[in-house]
Structure formats: structure tokens, C-alpha cells
Design an enzyme around this catalytic site. Structure first.
Site, PDB file in Angstrom:
ATOM      1  N   ASN A 290       0.853  -1.181   0.000  1.00 38.29           N
ATOM      2  CA  ASN A 290       0.000   0.000   0.000  1.00 38.29           C
ATOM      3  C   ASN A 290       0.885   1.226   0.000  1.00 38.29           C
ATOM      4  O   ASN A 290       1.696   1.426   0.906  1.00 38.29           O
ATOM      5  CB  ASN A 290      -0.931  -0.006   1.208  1.00 38.29           C
ATOM      6  CG  ASN A 290      -1.993  -1.089   1.080  1.00 38.29           C
ATOM      7  OD1 ASN A 290      -2.525  -1.308   0.000  1.00 38.29           O
ATOM      8  ND2 ASN A 290      -2.258  -1.790   2.163  1.00 38.29           N
ATOM      9  N   ARG A 292       0.720   4.412   0.629  1.00 40.62           N
ATOM     10  CA  ARG A 292       0.057   5.548   1.291  1.00 40.62           C
ATOM     11  C   ARG A 292       0.129   5.333   2.793  1.00 40.62           C
ATOM     12  O   ARG A 292       0.618   4.307   3.257  1.00 40.62           O
ATOM     13  CB  ARG A 292      -1.408   5.588   0.860  1.00 40.62           C
ATOM     14  CG  ARG A 292      -2.073   4.236   1.096  1.00 40.62           C
ATOM     15  CD  ARG A 292      -3.569   4.275   1.014  1.00 40.62           C
ATOM     16  NE  ARG A 292      -4.140   2.943   0.919  1.00 40.62           N
ATOM     17  CZ  ARG A 292      -4.382   2.123   1.916  1.00 40.62           C
ATOM     18  NH1 ARG A 292      -4.072   2.486   3.150  1.00 40.62           N
ATOM     19  NH2 ARG A 292      -4.910   0.933   1.716  1.00 40.62           N
TER      20      ARG A 292
END
Ligand code: ADP
Length: 448
Positions: A290, A292
């Protein structure tokens, strides 16, 4: 360092990012939809810009409107939070074209990790073990069947562009494959605009353990230890903690080393997370990355004492990481629960409405990240996460004890919530012993 940051999100994460900006003395700009006129995140910021109507496509997902809001408010940087545009490489690119600093990794890293088969190839090339499966998306049911035959059943079909637990299908045997392939392709097409799916071996009752990584533009990459996120419903996390309990020191070291090697191999900059499945034999396999800030980043902040949002801002401004691997010292334990407006009696369907009463706890070791206040309207248009409750302790037992007590004093009226399930989980003997895996909720471990 830039002076004004536009927060391209809503709810608890928008408020968290505003706080991170304040810590560095930066001015903040909130954006909001017509449904969020009175939302707390709008009041928190120094300035706010209306994007458009409630549907996310016309507000929080509209690249054009967000860029216009940045222009008119004088923002120099954009923090995307999680969800919405946070993993859109096109948005990252559009920000750069508009002369805005995107607070996150490069568009290229987002693109590569957002394509799951490509992420798997890149990680495998970096020596990171991946879940056995097809190296490419499978063209049709017959090729899916060939791959599955080679892996052995059960297998799991996944959308190449997938996320949020959507479009995954477990396939127990060859005669289920053609039907499951058709469904998965259709779901992937409608959810992600791409019908491509690939095949992975389905692991029985694995744990989900992930590693927080952080890179800067000087080429430094560090890890901020691991998080256990095994307690999930429909492949969505409900409870997260750090450090992962009962994890063999050798596996823990293997995970963090693999995560740093993987992030380094793609020249990763800013905060990211490599997710792994850990099986009962202690094997671990890369699942996805991911690119982020994660929903569960507070448990890492609680055990390291670091401000990850502030670090994201510094790194995006071109500064070196404000910590080194040697200075990151995890202490104690922290556990987070996600409280959603969902109705347990109706198979956890979203439960929109007005929050008529809200009493949230505080106290020693308790941290609250809330997107709502009394009177807030929970809209059908957005994710139903209301708030996160995080407890820290000198050890895991103390953190859980504090969390359980805090959960007991939470009062939410007007909408149904996941609070009853979270109370059951935190009281459960297996959870308390740290004996968790990803299929506990579905297997009914927390019924009654
Ligand atoms: P998404 O990106 O949609 O969240 P992930 O690949 O991250 O999907 O997987 C989400 C969850 O689904 C995992 O945490 C795990 O519980 C389950 N899962 C995914 N892949 C497998 C697998 N190969 N075997 C068993 N469970 C899996």
C-alpha cells in the site's frame, strides 16, 4: 518546506492530517462535499473549499475540482490521506503537472504497486517471497484452471487492480473454477474498470502481518516494525496492533528485512506498507504494498513515539527522514479498533443516519481519532468508519485492558455500530492470548 497543504480527504484521516500539518506550523485547506458542510474536518482547517455534490465522483474523487481548490486556496502541496485518490498514479501525476507537491511516493511507484501481478513480479525479483500463483493475469477460465491445477486447490482469484477486499473469490475445486472466474472478472470490471484477474494459492487461516516502511529522497529506507491485522471481516481489518503478538523473532526479522529490501528495490519514497501472510509453518509471503498512509498507522506511532504525518510532510518537502533505523525504538504495545456505522443484526450493512448521542472515552493510554461529533450525519456516500480507538500500554495485556475499558464506556446512538463485536473480540480468550488468524470472524469465533 511548503507553507499551505490541501487535505484531499474527509473524516478522521483529514483531521489527523490537519494536526500533522499544525505540528509543523503549516496552513491547512480542507475540501468538502455538499453532504459535509458541517463536518468536523471542515472546521478544523484554516480554510475550506466546497468541491461539489455528495457523490464522491463529483467531489472527493474529482481530480479537476481538487486541483482547482488547490489553485484558488494557494496550496502548494496535497495530502491524499487513504482511500479516494491516494493510490491513483494519475492524480499524483496531475498534481506534479499542476506544480503541486503530492505527499506520497512517485506516480511510478503507485502505478507499479497498484498492479498486483506487477507488484508480485517486482518483489519476487527483489528476493521477497510471494504467495505462489500466476505471474500474469489469466486470460480465461481454462488458463486459470491450468494454473490452479499446478498450485493445488483451494486457490483464490483476485482482481489485478484490486483493493479493499473486493472481488476476491476462494475456489475449492476445479468444477467451481469456471463460474468463479466469470463472477470475479465481472466484479473486477465493475469495481476497478479492469476485468483482469490472477490466481494465488489459498492459505488456510494465515495471519496478516505487515511492515511499515519509510523512504526519503536521499535513498534512505527504514522500517517502523510490524503490525498484526489478522482480525478481519470480509477481508477488511477490524483490529490492528503493534507489535504482532507471538511472532517468532526469526520471522519478525525476516519480514522487516524483506520489506526494506522490497521498498529499496523500487526506490520507494515516503510512507508505505508491505503486507504479508504468515502461515502456521512460519512461512511468510508478500501480499501487496500500500503506497500511502494506512488507517492503522496510529499503533505504529504509539509504540515508536513518532509522528508519521509530520515525517511524510518533511520527506515530501525534500528533507531527510527525521529518524534513522537505530533511533526507532519500539516500546510497549498498542491496539486499535475501527468503529464503523454498520448494523451487526443485518449482516453489517452500512447504517447511515444522524448521531444523536456520542460519548467517547479518554484517559491514560487512550487515543481517539474521530471523524464525527454529536449531530454528525453519516452519509451513504462514503466509507462508514466513524472513529478509531487506540490504546497503548507498557505491554500488550495492559493495552488490551485499557482498550476493553474504553470500549465499555463508548456510547453511540442514532446509528448502529460495530462496537458490540469489538467488545466481544477484545474480551475473547484467543485474542487475549494473541492467537489470531484472518479467518476467525468468518469461522464464528466471536459469536455469542
Ligand atoms: P485487498 O487489496 O483487496 O485488500 P489483499 O490481497 O490485501 O486484498 O488481501 C486482503 C485479505 O484477504 C488478506 O489480509 C487475507 O485475509 C485474505 N487473503 C488474501 N490473499 C489470500 C490468500 N492467498 N490466502 C488466504 N487468504 C488471503
Amino acid at each position: 518546506m511548503f507553507r499551505t497543504v490541501l487535505v484531499a480527504n474527509r473524516g478522521e484521516i483529514a483531521r489527523r492530517i490537519v494536526r500533522g500539518c499544525r505540528a509543523l506550523g503549516l496552513r491547512t485547506v480542507a475540501v468538502y462535499s455538499e453532504a459535509d458542510r458541517d463536518a468536523p474536518h471542515v472546521k478544523d482547517a484554516d480554510h475550506a473549499v466546497l468541491l461539489g455534490p455528495a457523490p464522491a465522483r463529483e467531489s472527493y474523487l474529482s481530480v479537476e475540482r481538487i486541483l482547482a481548490a488547490a489553485r484558488e486556496s494557494g496550496a502548494e502541496a496535497v495530502h491524499p490521506g487513504y482511500g479516494f485518490l491516494s493510490e491513483s498514479w494519475r492524480f499524483a501525476e496531475a498534481c506534479a503537472r499542476a506544480g503541486l507537491t503530492f505527499i506520497g511516493p512517485s506516480a511510478e511507484a503507485i502505478r507499479a504497486m497498484g498492479d498486483k501481478p506487477e507488484a508480485r513480479r517486482r518483489m519476487a525479483a527483489a528476493g521477497v517471497p510471494i504467495v505462489p500463483g500466476s505471474p500474469e493475469p489469466v486470460a480465461d477460465a481454462a488458463s486459470a484452471e491450468r494454473v490452479a491445477g499446478g498450485l493445488g486447490y483451494p486457490v483464490i482469484l483476485k482482481a489485478a487492480a484490486g483493493g479493499g477486499g473486493i472481488g476476491m473469490a476462494k475456489v475449492a475445486s476445479a468444477d467451481e473454477l469456471a463460474g468463479a472466474f466469470a463472477t470475479a472478472t465481472r466484479r473486477a470490471q465493475s469495481a476497478f474498470g479492469s476485468g483482469q484477474v490472477y490466481v494465488e494459492r489459498y492459505l488456510e487461516a494465515p495471519r496478516h502481518v505487515e511492515v511499515q516502511v519509510f523512504g526519503d529522497t536521499k535513498g534512505t529506507v527504514v522500517h517502523l516494525h510490524d503490525r498484526e491485522c489478522s482480525i478481519q471481516r470480509r477481508h477488511q481489518k477490524l483490529v490492528e496492533e503493534s507489535p504482532a503478538p507471538n511472532l517468532d523473532a526469526r520471522i519478525r526479522r525476516g519480514l522487516t528485512e524483506a520489506a526494506v529490501a522490497g521498498a529499496r528495490a523500487i526506490g520507494y519514497v515516503n510512507a508505505g506498507t508491505l503486507e504479508f501472510l504468515v502461515d502456521a509453518q512460519g512461512g511468510f509471503y508478500f501480499l501487496e504494498m500500500n503506497t500511502r498512509l494506512q488507517v492503522e498507522h496510529p499503533v505504529t506511532e504509539e509504540i515508536t513515539g513518532l509522528d508519521l504525518v509530520a515525517a511524510q510532510l518533511r520527506v515530501a518537502a525534500g528533507e531527510p527522514l527525521p529518524f534513522t533505523q537505530e533511533t526507532i525504538e519500539p516500546r510497549g504495545a498498542a491496539v486499535e479498533v475501527r468503529v464503523y456505522a454498520e448494523d451487526p443484526a443485518r449482516n453489517f450493512l452500512p447504517s447511515p443516519g444522524t448521531i444523536t448521542r456520542l460519548a467517547l472515552p479518554g484517559g491514560e493510554g487512550i487515543r481517539l481519532e474521530s471523524g464525527v461529533v454529536e449531530g454528525s450525519v453519516v452519509s451513504v456516500h462514503y466509507d462508514a468508519l466513524l472513529f478509531k480507538l487506540i490504546a497503548r500500554g507498557a505491554d500488550r495485556a495492559q493495552a488490551i485492558e485499557r482498550l476493553a475499558r474504553a470500549l465499555d464506556t463508548c456510547v453511540v446512538e442514532g446509528v448502529k455500530t460495530t462496537l458490540p463485536l469489538l467488545r466481544t473480540i477484545t474480551a475473547h480468550a484467543d485474542f487475549r492470548r494473541g492467537r489470531v488468524h484472518t479467518q476467525m470472524v468468518e469461522q464464528g469465533a466471536f459469536h455469542g
